[in-house]
Each structure stands twice: as C-alpha cells, then as structure tokens.
Design a protein around this motif. Sequence first.
Motif, PDB file in Angstrom:
ATOM      1  N   SER A 135       0.802  -1.301  -0.037  1.00 50.79           N
ATOM      2  CA  SER A 135       0.075   0.130  -0.040  1.00 50.79           C
ATOM      3  C   SER A 135       0.986   1.197   0.095  1.00 50.79           C
ATOM      4  O   SER A 135       0.744   2.225  -0.835  1.00 50.79           O
ATOM      5  N   VAL A 136       1.786   1.046   0.844  1.00 46.58           N
ATOM      6  CA  VAL A 136       2.792   2.321   1.041  1.00 46.58           C
ATOM      7  C   VAL A 136       3.559   2.591  -0.272  1.00 46.58           C
ATOM      8  O   VAL A 136       3.555   3.766  -0.685  1.00 46.58           O
ATOM      9  N   GLY A 137       4.131   1.438  -0.489  1.00 45.83           N
ATOM     10  CA  GLY A 137       5.102   1.513  -1.771  1.00 45.83           C
ATOM     11  C   GLY A 137       4.674   1.469  -2.951  1.00 45.83           C
ATOM     12  O   GLY A 137       5.314   1.663  -4.143  1.00 45.83           O
ATOM     13  N   HIS A 138       3.194   1.463  -3.326  1.00 46.50           N
ATOM     14  CA  HIS A 138       2.768   1.056  -4.599  1.00 46.50           C
ATOM     15  C   HIS A 138       3.077   0.070  -5.505  1.00 46.50           C
ATOM     16  O   HIS A 138       3.537   0.205  -6.441  1.00 46.50           O
ATOM     17  N   PHE A 139       3.603  -1.054  -4.615  1.00 48.92           N
ATOM     18  CA  PHE A 139       3.987  -2.313  -5.332  1.00 48.92           C
ATOM     19  C   PHE A 139       3.084  -3.223  -5.747  1.00 48.92           C
ATOM     20  O   PHE A 139       1.882  -3.398  -4.978  1.00 48.92           O
ATOM     21  N   ARG A 140       3.059  -3.882  -6.909  1.00 48.63           N
ATOM     22  CA  ARG A 140       2.231  -5.082  -7.207  1.00 48.63           C
ATOM     23  C   ARG A 140       2.574  -6.154  -6.963  1.00 48.63           C
ATOM     24  O   ARG A 140       2.091  -7.174  -6.764  1.00 48.63           O
ATOM     25  N   HIS A 141       4.010  -6.585  -6.894  1.00 49.70           N
ATOM     26  CA  HIS A 141       4.772  -7.934  -6.647  1.00 49.70           C
ATOM     27  C   HIS A 141       5.784  -7.455  -5.561  1.00 49.70           C
ATOM     28  O   HIS A 141       6.436  -6.363  -5.501  1.00 49.70           O
TER      29      HIS A 141
END
Lengths: 174, 155
Positions: A135-141
């Motif tokens: 959520s914080v880092g905007h990662f999908r993987h």
Amino acid sequence: MLCPYCSFENIVGADTCDSCSQDLTSLENHGPKSNMEQSILDTSLAHLGPKIPVMVSPDISVENVITILQENHIGCVLVGSSDRIVGIFSERDALNKVAGRFKEVAPQPISRFMTSDPESLDANTPIAFAINEMSVGHFRHLPVTYKGKLEGVISIRDMLQFLSSKYPELIQAS
Amino acid sequence: MNLRQALENETVSHVGFPAPVTIQQNQPVRRAVERMKRRRVGCILILDGENLVGIFTERDLITRVLGQRGTMDLAISELMTPNPEVARTDEPIKEVLSRFLRKGMRHLPVLDSIERPVGTLSVRRAVHFLSDHTSDTLYNLPPTHNQVPTSRGGG
C-alpha cells in the motif's frame, strides 16, 4: 496487568501504573480486534505459497524480456539470481521506459531499464506487513526470501485471495 | 467500523477512486501511451463521445503493442479490450472485490447512475481499503516484524 515500563503488576483496568505512574490506557485495547486482523498478523507470507518467478540475467535484452512477459502471461520478471536479486522489471517499467522507443531499446540490456534493488520480505513476515508495504510503496509484486535466498513472489492478488478465504461468505472467489 | 461491517455496508463511492484517464477511440495508440505515462496510470478508458467503449492497460501494451511493428500508429479502438467489465458507484464493495478475484482484472471503470465513466477502481485501491480497515493492526506494527525490546525502555 504488567506495566511495560517498570514491570510492576497492576490490577486489571488501572489507568496509570501504581509504581511508576506511567499511562497504561493504551494497554486496554492494543490487540487485534477481529479474526481478520488476527489472521493477517498470525499468518506468514510462506503460507500464501509465493510463486516461483521467472529469473533473467542482467544482460538479457529488453526484447527477450518482453517476449518472456508475453509468452508466460506474467506481469514481471526478477533480474539476478536466487542468491542475489538485483532488480525487477514489471509492466510499469515497460510502459514508462520502453513504450514509444521500442526499436531503440530492444537490443539493450534489461539492467538499464529495470527497477534496481526492489524491496523484499522474509517468508516468516506476517501478511499484515506485506499489505502495508504494498500500500505504502505502491508495489504490485514483492519478492519473498528465506534466509536471504529467493522463495518466490507474492502479488496484490494473493492478498485479496487470502482475505477472501477468511471471509468466504463476504467475498466470493468463485 | 471494522472490516466486516465495511465490506457489508460500503459502496464503491465510499471506497473512493481516482478520476479516469480517458481518450477518444479514434486516437492513435501512441497518444494513449503518452497520456498513461504522463498521468502515471496503468490503464486508460476509451470513449466514444461520452460513452465508455473500451479499456487499454499495461498488459495490453505488452501483449498487443510492444515489438509489433506499426502498432503505435493504429487507432486505440483496434487494440483496446472492448466492452469491459465495470463497477458502479452504488455497488457494494464486496461485490467488486469478488469480481476482481473471479475475473482476474486489475482495473474496473466506474460508471455513475447515468452510465458516465467517473473513475477507475484498481486492485491496489481495494487493498488500500482493506488495510484502512485494519489500520490499528497495521499502524501499530514495529518497523521490522521480529522486533522485540530487549531491555526496558525509558530513562
């Protein structure tokens, strides 16, 4: 209840510690409040069964990586070896760095276009951490490691799947 | 409100979604891609006038555009996914989460009551929503998961 500051045993419900006068109100309800909150703290990433990612070497060409993404129906590849991940190349990297100049960058090594040193988490980490991280880092993987060695990759979709398995009557997966 | 209540009661408009990035269907793929880059989004909604006719995502870029000669100059309508699944502003969020899981897409165009596209809801936003409602659990986590105080704090 035990005072976290001086370890004095207070009666249950005390607002301040009888020994050191520290505020104890935060002890009242600091625990997880629902089954779901408990389960995302108790369950480790290993339980999600991180998927074995496709690994490529840093000098493979951009063109080959795009073909790998197309043929394997995957959204990202990891760059490096299972002992040392040096980067990740995702669809977003393809959009931002490759689209519009494919011909020019196709023969160049993927290491110039990947996202270097991606965040990774240990397999024993609770799921709650991964949700937060994504959520914080905007990662999908997120790469998952065990004792420094790559175990696999988890995706946002794995999180949704896990949460729906905890509330099958609310989120129907099938 | 806990997560269970939130899942049962809240709708897509409660969860919130960003305004859509859109382009008309006769525009070239090149322009759609530039717009996605500039707006930092993974998908763009394709319109005919004010009506939603399709969606184009990062995935479509990989599978239908990159490495295929001449595709950047085609009209976006030729490479989009036509008639995409949609979410509606008054739809319960649990329905939308189910749809994400069942159908495997990462973005849903959001339509309002008169069928106008008003936003894009992503899986990532859905996970935000879930984590918002477990916020006490998440916000009270120490920076590393196995952190335990080894000595009494304070001085």
